[in-house]
Design a protein around this motif. Sequence first.
Motif, PDB file in Angstrom:
ATOM      1  N   ASN C 104       0.814  -1.212   0.000  1.00 17.35           N
ATOM      2  CA  ASN C 104       0.000   0.000   0.000  1.00 17.35           C
ATOM      3  C   ASN C 104       0.852   1.270   0.000  1.00 17.35           C
ATOM      4  O   ASN C 104       0.445   2.293  -0.537  1.00 17.35           O
ATOM      5  N   ARG C 107       1.617   1.612  -3.632  1.00 20.47           N
ATOM      6  CA  ARG C 107       0.426   2.042  -4.366  1.00 20.47           C
ATOM      7  C   ARG C 107       0.158   3.530  -4.122  1.00 20.47           C
ATOM      8  O   ARG C 107      -0.201   4.260  -5.048  1.00 20.47           O
ATOM      9  N   LYS C 108       0.362   3.947  -2.909  1.00 21.55           N
ATOM     10  CA  LYS C 108       0.175   5.350  -2.571  1.00 21.55           C
ATOM     11  C   LYS C 108       1.122   6.209  -3.405  1.00 21.55           C
ATOM     12  O   LYS C 108       0.748   7.250  -3.961  1.00 21.55           O
ATOM     13  N   ARG C 110       2.308   5.533  -6.221  1.00 24.86           N
ATOM     14  CA  ARG C 110       1.868   5.535  -7.621  1.00 24.86           C
ATOM     15  C   ARG C 110       0.521   6.236  -7.791  1.00 24.86           C
ATOM     16  O   ARG C 110      -0.031   6.256  -8.883  1.00 24.86           O
ATOM     17  N   GLY C 111      -0.029   6.730  -6.698  1.00 21.40           N
ATOM     18  CA  GLY C 111      -1.318   7.414  -6.779  1.00 21.40           C
ATOM     19  C   GLY C 111      -2.485   6.452  -6.884  1.00 21.40           C
ATOM     20  O   GLY C 111      -3.569   6.824  -7.341  1.00 21.40           O
ATOM     21  N   GLU C 112      -2.284   5.208  -6.439  1.00 24.02           N
ATOM     22  CA  GLU C 112      -3.387   4.243  -6.476  1.00 24.02           C
ATOM     23  C   GLU C 112      -3.998   4.102  -5.085  1.00 24.02           C
ATOM     24  O   GLU C 112      -3.342   4.362  -4.079  1.00 24.02           O
ATOM     25  N   ASP C 113      -5.257   3.645  -5.058  1.00 26.10           N
ATOM     26  CA  ASP C 113      -5.912   3.414  -3.768  1.00 26.10           C
ATOM     27  C   ASP C 113      -5.305   2.192  -3.101  1.00 26.10           C
ATOM     28  O   ASP C 113      -4.847   1.277  -3.788  1.00 26.10           O
TER      29      ASP C 113
END
Lengths: 403, 482, 250
Positions: C104, C107-108, C110-113
Motif C-alpha cells: 500500500n 500504491r500510494k 503511484r497514486g493508487e488506492d
Amino acid sequence: MTQQPQTLLDSIPASFDTGPQWLRSVRKSAAEVLRERGLPDKKTEEWRFTSVRPLVATEFARADAEAPKLVSPAPKGVTVRSLRQVLEQEPARLEGRLALGESEHFAALNTALFTEGLWIHVAAGVVVEEPLQLIHEPPKTTEPGVSYPRVLVTVESGSEATLIETYPGENPGQLTNSVVEVELGRNAKLNHVRIHENPGLQVGRVEARQEADSSYRSVVLTLGGALLRFDVRALLQGQGAECRLDGAYLVDGNDHVDHHTVVEHQAPRCQSDQTYRGIASGRGTAVFDGVVFVHRGAQKTEAHQENRNLLLSDTATVHTKPHLEIDTDDVICSHGATVGSLDESQLFYLRTRGIPEELARAMLTYAFIEEVVDRVSHEPTRDRLREAVLARIPAGEAVRGAS
Amino acid sequence: MSTATEPIDEILKRGYDAGFVTDIEQEYAPPGLNEQIVAFISEKKNEPEWLLAWRLKAYRHWLKMTEPRWAKVSYPEIDYQDICYYAAPKSKDDAPKSLDEVDPELLATYEKLGIPLHEREILAGVAVDAVFDSVSVATTFRAKLAEVGVIFMSFSEAVQEHPELVKKYLGSVVPIADNFFSALNSAVFSDGSFVYIPKGVRCPMELSTYFRINAAKTGQFERTLIVAEEGSYVSYLEGCTAPMRDENQLHAAVVELVAHKDAQIKYSTVQNWYPGDENGKGGIFNFVTKRGLCEGERSKISWTQVETGSAITWKYPSCILKGDNSIGEFYSVALSNHRQQADTGTKMIHLGKNTRSTIISKGISAGHGQQTYRGGVKIMRGATNARNYTQCDSLLIGDKCGAHTVPYVDVRNSTSQLEHEATTSRIGEDQLFYCRQRGLSEEDAVSLIVNGFAKQVLKELPMEFAVEAQKLLGVSLEGAVG
Amino acid sequence: MLKIENLHVEVEGSPILKGIDLEIQAGEVHAIMGPNGSGKSTLAYVLAGREGYEVTKGRVTYKGQDLLEMSPEARAAEGVFLGFQYPVAIPGVSNVYFLKAALNALRKHRGEDPLDAIDFMKLSKEKAALVQLSDELTKRSVNEGFSGGEKKRNEIYQMAMLEPSLAVLDETDSGLDIDALKVIADGLNTLRSPERAMLVITHYQRLLDYIVPDVVHVLIDGQIVRTGDKDLAKRLEAEGYAEVRNAMQP
C-alpha cells in the motif's frame, strides 16, 4: 599492636597524623563518609538482604595480621612489597592508587584503617606462567578481632599473570574486611581466583580498573560462611576491555553468603560476561546481586549475566537480583536468573542407567557448579576446589569414587 | 550510523491527540489538604460515618509517612498543599439521572476521545463508566448488567447502594497504610468504579472505565474495586487521558481486585495520560497502587497494561496468590519518549500450593526517555510446586535514552521453579533497512517493528482495544500504523 | 533502465568496488558471478541504499534519476527490489501484514488506492502459489522460524507481490537443495517480462541453468573482469575463478 576492643565505628580515629599527605586525606574522607552514613542497615539498598547488625555493636580487638603471605617466591618480573614499607619509603608511587576512600561502608573502613598489605607489581611485557598464590592467614586469637587486609595488584601493559587468593576458615568471631585493588594497563591480563574456605565473618571487595584491551577474569568460590559479603567491581575504562566474572557459592547450616558484582561499561566496545551459581541447603541464605551499568557513549557494548541457583531445602532461602542499567542504545545485553531444585527428568534418566538416587543427586548437584570450578585454569587449585566442593555436597564422596 | 537516527528523531516528535480542555463550569474544593478537606469530600458524597472515619484514619497515617524515593524517577517536589483534591462538573441538581441529563459538553468530550456514551453508538459489548475529574458522569448498560446480577457503577453510588460490599472489601487488598500514595488516595479518593460479579456469572460484556482529568491544578484520586465471586469471570478495561497543561498534575489511584474460588479477573489498562511536551514540561505524575488477591483456589488474575502516557509512571500491578492452584499474570508494554520516566513492573507473591505466575514485560525507550522494569517475585515457604516465568525485553531507540531492569527474586521453597530472562538491545538496523527496502517509510518501519516487539502483550488485550493500543504506540512514536 | 558508471565504494575505509560499469535494459536478465569477497553483495546493498557503504566515485542512474540520492524506501517506491541473501526476521509482525503495508505504500506512491483486505488476500494467494509458499507461512512473523529455503521463497513471493521494475537478487540460490532451486527458478522465470530487468547475483552457475541470463559479468576484487553471454558462466564453472584471475595477471 593491640588496642582495647572497640565497635567498628568507634575505632575510626578523630584525625590521621601519620603517612603521606595524600593518604591522610584519602583516609580522612573515608572517615567522614563513615561518620556520615554509619554502617548499612536493611534500608540500604545494597544491603537489603544481609543484616550487619551483629557487627555493629560488637567490640572487636584490632587483630592486625602481618601482610598476607605469598606461597612461593615471586617470579622474575614480579615485585612483591609490603605496603607499609612502600608507604614509608616511596609514598609517591602509591599516590592515586589506593583509592576507595569515597566508596561505601566497609571498603571505606578498610581505607581508613588498614596498616599493612601487599603491592604486587608485574612489570610491562611480562607473562608469568606460574600463579602467584596468596594466603590470608587469620589472626590466631579467640576474642572477637578485626583485620583489614589490603592488596594492590598492578599489571603493567602487555603483561599477564594469575593470582590465587585463599581465605582459610576462621574462628567465628573474627571479622576480615579486605580490599583488593587491581590495575590493568593496556592489553594486560589478570586471572584472579579467590577462595573463601568457610570464613567466619568476612566482608571483602575487589575493584579492577581496566585500561584499553585489558582482560580481567575472576573466579570466586565461597564454601559457606557465617556472614560473608563479597563484592567484585570491574571498571571497563578503556576501549575494548573485557571482563569475565564467575562465581559459585554453597550455603548450609546457618550460613549467610551475599555476592555482589558491578560491571561499569565506561568506554565503547567492551565486553562483560558473568556466570554465578549457587547451592542453598540447610537453613542457609544465598544472595546474589549483580548490576551492569552501560554509560552514555559506551557504544557497541556487549554484556551478559547469568545467575542460577539450586534450592535444596525448604528452610533455605535464595535471593537474586540481576540488574541492568543501560544509558546508550548500541548494546547487546542480557541477564537471566533461575531458582529451582534438581531436574527430576535428569535424575530419572541417571537412575534408569543404574545409578543410585543418592549418587545421582550428588552428581547433578556437583555438575551444577562444575562449570565455574572448571574455569580455574591452575590444575592443582582446581583439583583442590573440586575436593572441597564435593566434601560439602551430600554423598559427594561417592561422586569422587564414581569418576 | 549518524544519519540513521535523525529521521527517527523526527518521528519521535509526539503528537498528543487528547490534549484539549473541556470548557465547563466546575465546582472545586479549595486547594490544600487537611481534615476539613477530607470531611468536605466525604460530605459532598454523602458518605456514611464509618467511611469518613476510615478516610481520616488514612489521612493521619499519611501525615506520618514519607514519599518513596527508591524508584528511578526524578521530579520536582510535589506541594501537596497546592493541589485541589476535588473538582466536579457543576450539575443543576445532583448527579444526572440518565444519559439525557448529562451535560452535552461532556458527552462531546468523550465523543472526541472516541468513547461515545450513548449506548446505541457504543462498541458492541462494552459497558463504560466515565469518570471526569473527581466524579463519575455516566455509566452505560447498568440496567442490562443488573439483569444478570452484575453490579457496575461508580464508587460513590456503590457506597450508597451497596455499603455492605464496599465496607467488606475496601482496603482488604491494599491496606490504608500500604504506601504513601495509597494512604493519600484512601484519605481523599473521589470516585472510580465498583464491580461485583456474583457467583457463577460470566459477565456478558467488557466493562470499562474511562478516566479524564480536565480541571487544572487538580489531582485525580480514583478508587476501583472489583470483586469476582466463586466461579465468575470479568474482563475490565480502563483508559485515561488529560489535557495538555504546562504544570504537572497528580494522579494517585488505587485498584483492588478480589478473585474468589475459580473466579477470573482480566484487568487491562491503556494509559495515555498527557506525557508532557518534548522538553518535559507538564504532564501527569502517575503514582498508582494496583493489587489483586487470588483469594480462592484456582482463581486467576491477569493484568495487561499499555503505558504510553504520563510524565512519571510509578506503578506495579501485583498479585497475591493465596489460593492453591491460583494464577497471576502480568503483561506490560511501556513506552517512554522525550523526557518521560517510567518505573513500572509487578510483584507476584506466591503463598498457595501449585501457584503459577507469568510476567512478560516489554519496555521501549526513545528520546531522553527513561524506562525501568522493577519486579518482585516471592515464593514463600508454603508455596509447594510454585512456578514463575519472567521475561523482560527492552528496546532502545536513540542513544540518549535509558533502559533499566531490576528484578528482585526471593525463593524459600525447594519444590518451586523460577526463571527470569531479560534482554536489552537497540532497534535493529537490518530490520529497518529490510522494511525500507520493501517501500515502508522509516517512520512506518519503526512503528511496525515496535508493534511486533510488543505483540506478545498486545494480543492479551481485548480485541476492541488491541487496535487502539497499537495505534497509540504508533502515535506515541509519531508514526501511523497501517 | 539502470546505468552504473565507474562506481567506487568503500566500507569502513577499505575500497570494495573499484570502478564498476554496467548497463541493464528493461527486459534483460544479467548475472553477476564472482568468488566470495569480490564485492557482489556490496553492489546489491549500494543499489538498494543501505547505510555504511560510501560511494567515493562514479554514479548510478535509474530510470533517468540519480539513484544514489534516493532513500531506500524511495528506491523501492520507484520499483527497485532487493532479494536479500540473508532475509531479516521481524518478530511479532506477520508476513501478510508487513507486505500489505509495503504494497500500500507503493500504491500510494503511484497514486493508487490501497488494496482492501479481500483483494489483497486474493492476490497473496495467487503469488504465494508461484513459489509454493504455504498459507501458514504467509501468516507467520516475517522470516521468523523460517528454514533457509522458506526464507528465499518468501523473498520471491514478496517480489511477485510488489512487481518491481528492477530486481536485484543477491545469492537467491545459496543454501537451497535442487528441488527448492527449481521452485525459485520457475517463480523467477514467470516474473520475467519485457518491462522488468533482473540482476542475478550468484556464486555458482547452477542457478543459471534454470534462469538463462542475457548477459553474464564476472566480478573479481571489485571489478568486472569479463562480460559475455551464458556460455561464459559455463566456462567459469568448468575452469573456476582461478583461471579468470590468472588470465588477468599481466
